[in-house]
Design a protein around this motif. Structure first.
Motif, PDB file in Angstrom:
ATOM      1  N   LEU A 144       2.782 -15.008 -23.532  1.00 47.30           N
ATOM      2  CA  LEU A 144       2.145 -14.034 -22.643  1.00 47.30           C
ATOM      3  C   LEU A 144       1.820 -14.652 -21.283  1.00 47.30           C
ATOM      4  O   LEU A 144       2.044 -14.036 -20.232  1.00 47.30           O
ATOM      5  N   LEU A 145       1.308 -15.874 -21.292  1.00 35.33           N
ATOM      6  CA  LEU A 145       0.937 -16.526 -20.038  1.00 35.33           C
ATOM      7  C   LEU A 145       2.166 -16.885 -19.214  1.00 35.33           C
ATOM      8  O   LEU A 145       2.190 -16.674 -17.992  1.00 35.33           O
ATOM      9  N   ALA A 146       3.183 -17.405 -19.875  1.00 34.68           N
ATOM     10  CA  ALA A 146       4.401 -17.794 -19.149  1.00 34.68           C
ATOM     11  C   ALA A 146       5.066 -16.591 -18.500  1.00 34.68           C
ATOM     12  O   ALA A 146       5.497 -16.654 -17.340  1.00 34.68           O
ATOM     13  N   ARG A 147       5.150 -15.485 -19.208  1.00 36.77           N
ATOM     14  CA  ARG A 147       5.780 -14.281 -18.645  1.00 36.77           C
ATOM     15  C   ARG A 147       4.971 -13.725 -17.475  1.00 36.77           C
ATOM     16  O   ARG A 147       5.541 -13.236 -16.500  1.00 36.77           O
ATOM     17  N   SER A 148       3.653 -13.817 -17.570  1.00 34.02           N
ATOM     18  CA  SER A 148       2.807 -13.307 -16.494  1.00 34.02           C
ATOM     19  C   SER A 148       2.907 -14.168 -15.236  1.00 34.02           C
ATOM     20  O   SER A 148       2.773 -13.650 -14.117  1.00 34.02           O
ATOM     21  N   ALA A 149       3.138 -15.456 -15.417  1.00 35.62           N
ATOM     22  CA  ALA A 149       3.090 -16.391 -14.291  1.00 35.62           C
ATOM     23  C   ALA A 149       4.444 -16.680 -13.669  1.00 35.62           C
ATOM     24  O   ALA A 149       4.506 -17.188 -12.550  1.00 35.62           O
ATOM     25  N   GLY A 150       5.527 -16.360 -14.367  1.00 33.58           N
ATOM     26  CA  GLY A 150       6.851 -16.816 -13.955  1.00 33.58           C
ATOM     27  C   GLY A 150       7.600 -15.892 -13.026  1.00 33.58           C
ATOM     28  O   GLY A 150       7.013 -15.114 -12.261  1.00 33.58           O
ATOM     29  N   HIS A 151       8.931 -15.947 -13.114  1.00 28.41           N
ATOM     30  CA  HIS A 151       9.777 -15.226 -12.159  1.00 28.41           C
ATOM     31  C   HIS A 151       9.600 -13.714 -12.237  1.00 28.41           C
ATOM     32  O   HIS A 151       9.759 -13.014 -11.239  1.00 28.41           O
ATOM     33  N   ALA A 152       9.290 -13.197 -13.423  1.00 27.11           N
ATOM     34  CA  ALA A 152       9.109 -11.753 -13.572  1.00 27.11           C
ATOM     35  C   ALA A 152       7.691 -11.315 -13.220  1.00 27.11           C
ATOM     36  O   ALA A 152       7.416 -10.121 -13.143  1.00 27.11           O
ATOM     37  N   GLY A 153       6.808 -12.283 -13.012  1.00 27.38           N
ATOM     38  CA  GLY A 153       5.411 -11.979 -12.729  1.00 27.38           C
ATOM     39  C   GLY A 153       4.959 -12.573 -11.416  1.00 27.38           C
ATOM     40  O   GLY A 153       5.513 -12.285 -10.353  1.00 27.38           O
ATOM     41  N   MET A 154       3.957 -13.443 -11.497  1.00 26.57           N
ATOM     42  CA  MET A 154       3.281 -13.943 -10.300  1.00 26.57           C
ATOM     43  C   MET A 154       4.217 -14.650  -9.322  1.00 26.57           C
ATOM     44  O   MET A 154       4.201 -14.359  -8.116  1.00 26.57           O
ATOM     45  N   ALA A 155       5.037 -15.580  -9.811  1.00 29.26           N
ATOM     46  CA  ALA A 155       5.916 -16.325  -8.903  1.00 29.26           C
ATOM     47  C   ALA A 155       6.946 -15.408  -8.251  1.00 29.26           C
ATOM     48  O   ALA A 155       7.238 -15.528  -7.056  1.00 29.26           O
ATOM     49  N   GLY A 156       7.483 -14.473  -9.035  1.00 28.12           N
ATOM     50  CA  GLY A 156       8.434 -13.520  -8.466  1.00 28.12           C
ATOM     51  C   GLY A 156       7.794 -12.636  -7.413  1.00 28.12           C
ATOM     52  O   GLY A 156       8.397 -12.351  -6.368  1.00 28.12           O
ATOM     53  N   GLY A 157       6.561 -12.209  -7.663  1.00 23.15           N
ATOM     54  CA  GLY A 157       5.848 -11.394  -6.683  1.00 23.15           C
ATOM     55  C   GLY A 157       5.570 -12.155  -5.407  1.00 23.15           C
ATOM     56  O   GLY A 157       5.661 -11.607  -4.302  1.00 23.15           O
ATOM     57  N   GLN A 158       5.237 -13.440  -5.552  1.00 24.01           N
ATOM     58  CA  GLN A 158       4.996 -14.252  -4.366  1.00 24.01           C
ATOM     59  C   GLN A 158       6.280 -14.410  -3.543  1.00 24.01           C
ATOM     60  O   GLN A 158       6.249 -14.396  -2.307  1.00 24.01           O
ATOM     61  N   ALA A 159       7.418 -14.530  -4.231  1.00 21.21           N
ATOM     62  CA  ALA A 159       8.698 -14.628  -3.522  1.00 21.21           C
ATOM     63  C   ALA A 159       8.976 -13.360  -2.714  1.00 21.21           C
ATOM     64  O   ALA A 159       9.429 -13.423  -1.565  1.00 21.21           O
ATOM     65  N   ILE A 160       8.697 -12.201  -3.332  1.00 24.49           N
ATOM     66  CA  ILE A 160       8.879 -10.938  -2.613  1.00 24.49           C
ATOM     67  C   ILE A 160       7.938 -10.875  -1.421  1.00 24.49           C
ATOM     68  O   ILE A 160       8.316 -10.452  -0.322  1.00 24.49           O
ATOM     69  N   ASP A 161       6.703 -11.320  -1.608  1.00 23.19           N
ATOM     70  CA  ASP A 161       5.708 -11.294  -0.542  1.00 23.19           C
ATOM     71  C   ASP A 161       6.184 -12.109   0.666  1.00 23.19           C
ATOM     72  O   ASP A 161       6.112 -11.656   1.813  1.00 23.19           O
ATOM     73  N   LEU A 162       6.682 -13.311   0.419  1.00 21.11           N
ATOM     74  CA  LEU A 162       7.144 -14.158   1.511  1.00 21.11           C
ATOM     75  C   LEU A 162       8.371 -13.565   2.195  1.00 21.11           C
ATOM     76  O   LEU A 162       8.551 -13.706   3.412  1.00 21.11           O
ATOM     77  N   ALA A 163       9.213 -12.902   1.410  1.00 18.01           N
ATOM     78  CA  ALA A 163      10.419 -12.287   1.979  1.00 18.01           C
ATOM     79  C   ALA A 163      10.120 -10.997   2.725  1.00 18.01           C
ATOM     80  O   ALA A 163      10.996 -10.463   3.412  1.00 18.01           O
ATOM     81  N   SER A 164       8.883 -10.493   2.613  1.00 16.44           N
ATOM     82  CA  SER A 164       8.538  -9.192   3.193  1.00 16.44           C
ATOM     83  C   SER A 164       7.777  -9.299   4.505  1.00 16.44           C
ATOM     84  O   SER A 164       7.346  -8.284   5.055  1.00 16.44           O
ATOM     85  N   ILE A 165       7.594 -10.510   4.998  1.00 15.39           N
ATOM     86  CA  ILE A 165       6.885 -10.682   6.263  1.00 15.39           C
ATOM     87  C   ILE A 165       7.663  -9.979   7.374  1.00 15.39           C
ATOM     88  O   ILE A 165       8.860 -10.214   7.569  1.00 15.39           O
ATOM     89  N   GLY A 166       6.982  -9.081   8.070  1.00  6.98           N
ATOM     90  CA  GLY A 166       7.623  -8.345   9.150  1.00  6.98           C
ATOM     91  C   GLY A 166       8.516  -7.216   8.704  1.00  6.98           C
ATOM     92  O   GLY A 166       9.170  -6.565   9.526  1.00  6.98           O
ATOM     93  N   VAL A 167       8.540  -6.950   7.396  1.00  6.69           N
ATOM     94  CA  VAL A 167       9.405  -5.899   6.839  1.00  6.69           C
ATOM     95  C   VAL A 167       8.546  -4.691   6.478  1.00  6.69           C
ATOM     96  O   VAL A 167       7.443  -4.828   5.945  1.00  6.69           O
ATOM     97  N   THR A 168       9.039  -3.510   6.747  1.00  9.00           N
ATOM     98  CA  THR A 168       8.334  -2.283   6.385  1.00  9.00           C
ATOM     99  C   THR A 168       8.661  -1.922   4.938  1.00  9.00           C
ATOM    100  O   THR A 168       9.827  -1.736   4.584  1.00  9.00           O
ATOM    101  N   LEU A 169       7.633  -1.855   4.102  1.00 11.67           N
ATOM    102  CA  LEU A 169       7.819  -1.482   2.701  1.00 11.67           C
ATOM    103  C   LEU A 169       7.225  -0.104   2.445  1.00 11.67           C
ATOM    104  O   LEU A 169       6.191   0.247   3.016  1.00 11.67           O
ATOM    105  N   ASP A 170       7.875   0.663   1.560  1.00 17.52           N
ATOM    106  CA  ASP A 170       7.262   1.911   1.128  1.00 17.52           C
ATOM    107  C   ASP A 170       6.275   1.611   0.002  1.00 17.52           C
ATOM    108  O   ASP A 170       6.185   0.480  -0.487  1.00 17.52           O
ATOM    109  N   GLU A 171       5.533   2.637  -0.416  1.00 15.12           N
ATOM    110  CA  GLU A 171       4.487   2.410  -1.409  1.00 15.12           C
ATOM    111  C   GLU A 171       5.054   1.885  -2.725  1.00 15.12           C
ATOM    112  O   GLU A 171       4.461   1.018  -3.367  1.00 15.12           O
ATOM    113  N   GLN A 172       6.215   2.383  -3.157  1.00 16.69           N
ATOM    114  CA  GLN A 172       6.790   1.945  -4.417  1.00 16.69           C
ATOM    115  C   GLN A 172       7.173   0.469  -4.368  1.00 16.69           C
ATOM    116  O   GLN A 172       6.943  -0.284  -5.325  1.00 16.69           O
ATOM    117  N   SER A 173       7.741   0.032  -3.250  1.00 10.48           N
ATOM    118  CA  SER A 173       8.120  -1.381  -3.108  1.00 10.48           C
ATOM    119  C   SER A 173       6.886  -2.268  -3.069  1.00 10.48           C
ATOM    120  O   SER A 173       6.867  -3.363  -3.639  1.00 10.48           O
TER     121      SER A 173
END
Length: 296
Positions: A144-173
């Motif tokens: 449970l912890l590994a899935r929450s923290a890894g590529h499908a969870g926290m780390a993956g979300g952080q990657a999206i966050d860094l890639a979204s700087i200056g990008v317009t996202l809709d609410e779903q994204s």
């Protein structure tokens, strides 16, 4: 309104978690590493994730108190490591966390990187003692912890966050990003607590829905506070997302709509608790209110 006995419960649980973390995070790690680790995790933070673990364990009559405490500490170690890495110059480049200089400012970038690495590993060491927690439960908590923290969870979300700087996202994204970056570990905290007791399949699904709603509500409120509170109140740099041109719930929805969305997510969380048919979910109810009504 949060009851006085809930605040007393929180203080008691947090004292127990703090004592356990102090015992398990080693001061004597080589070359000052232990000092950096302890600086990054002790004496600060809301400890929401440990509280969710412990409240969920109580809700399902978790009889294994040691497993729940270890799960609470493990998830906080993962959260703290993520903050250390997030604050580094290669990511969010922040200098203030929990009201004090960030770990890389205090100890240098290399030591901060190693402290985060060591705390991530320590989380799984804490979950796997040689005795006291059944091996099957150890494996479930680790998964449970590994899935929450890894590529499908926290780390993956952080990657999206860094890639979204200056990008317009809709609410779903935006929702998808924060479901991973923030929500996954909060939902995982609830489910780790539930794993320490006896939850029916229906109760498990309801608690998962509760955790999902609380995870998103936490981020919505975080985005609101980022533009409405001062750094001194937050204990971290205010307005940094706007300055970095990052998409937030406030930038996408507007401040009033973001506040309404947080309230809607709370109602969704409380409805999920009602569907769980668990006899006592008051602690989880109070935590949902605490998430949405907080001012720091």
């Amino acid at each position: 309104m949060i009851a006085v006995d809930f605040e007393s419960w929180c203080r008691a649980q947090l004292d127990t978690v703090e004592s356990a973390l102090s015992a398990w995070v080693p001061l004597q790690a080589p070359a000052g590493l232990g000092q950096a680790m302890r600086y990054g995790v002790l004496d600060g933070g809301k400890r929401l994730r440990p509280l969710l673990v412990l409240a969920a364990a109580e809700a399902v009559n978790g009889s294994d108190g040691e497993a729940a405490l270890r799960a609470a500490c493990a998830v906080e170690l993962i959260h703290a490591y993520s903050l250390i890495h997030d604050d580094m110059p290669c990511m969010d480049n922040d200098v203030l966390r929990r009201g004090k200089p960030t770990v890389h400012v205090q100890f240098g970038e290399a030591q901060a990187m190693l402290a985060g690495d060591a705390m991530q590993a320590l989380a799984f060491e804490v979950l796997t003692p040689e005795q006291g927690v059944p091996a099957v439960l150890q494996a479930r908590l680790c998964a449970l912890l590994a899935r929450s923290a890894g590529h499908a969870g926290m780390a993956g979300g952080q990657a999206i966050d860094l890639a979204s700087i200056g990008v317009t996202l809709d609410e779903q994204s935006l929702r998808d990003m924060h479901h991973r970056k923030t929500g996954a570990l909060l939902q995982g905290s609830v489910l780790m607590g539930a794993a320490c007791g006896q939850a029916s399949p229906a109760a498990w699904l309801a608690l998962a829905d509760y955790g999902d709603a609380i995870g998103l509500a936490f981020q919505v409120v975080d985005d609101i506070l980022d533009v409405t509170q001062a750094s001194e109140t937050l204990g971290k740099t205010a307005g940094k997302d706007q300055h970095a041109n990052k998409p937030t719930y406030v930038s996408v929805l507007g401040l009033d709509a973001a506040r309404q969305h947080a309230r809607e997510l709370r109602e969704k969380a409380l409805a999920a608790l009602s569907r769980s048919h668990l006899p006592d979910v008051q602690r989880l109810t109070d935590l949902a209110n605490k998430v949405v009504d907080r001012d720091c």
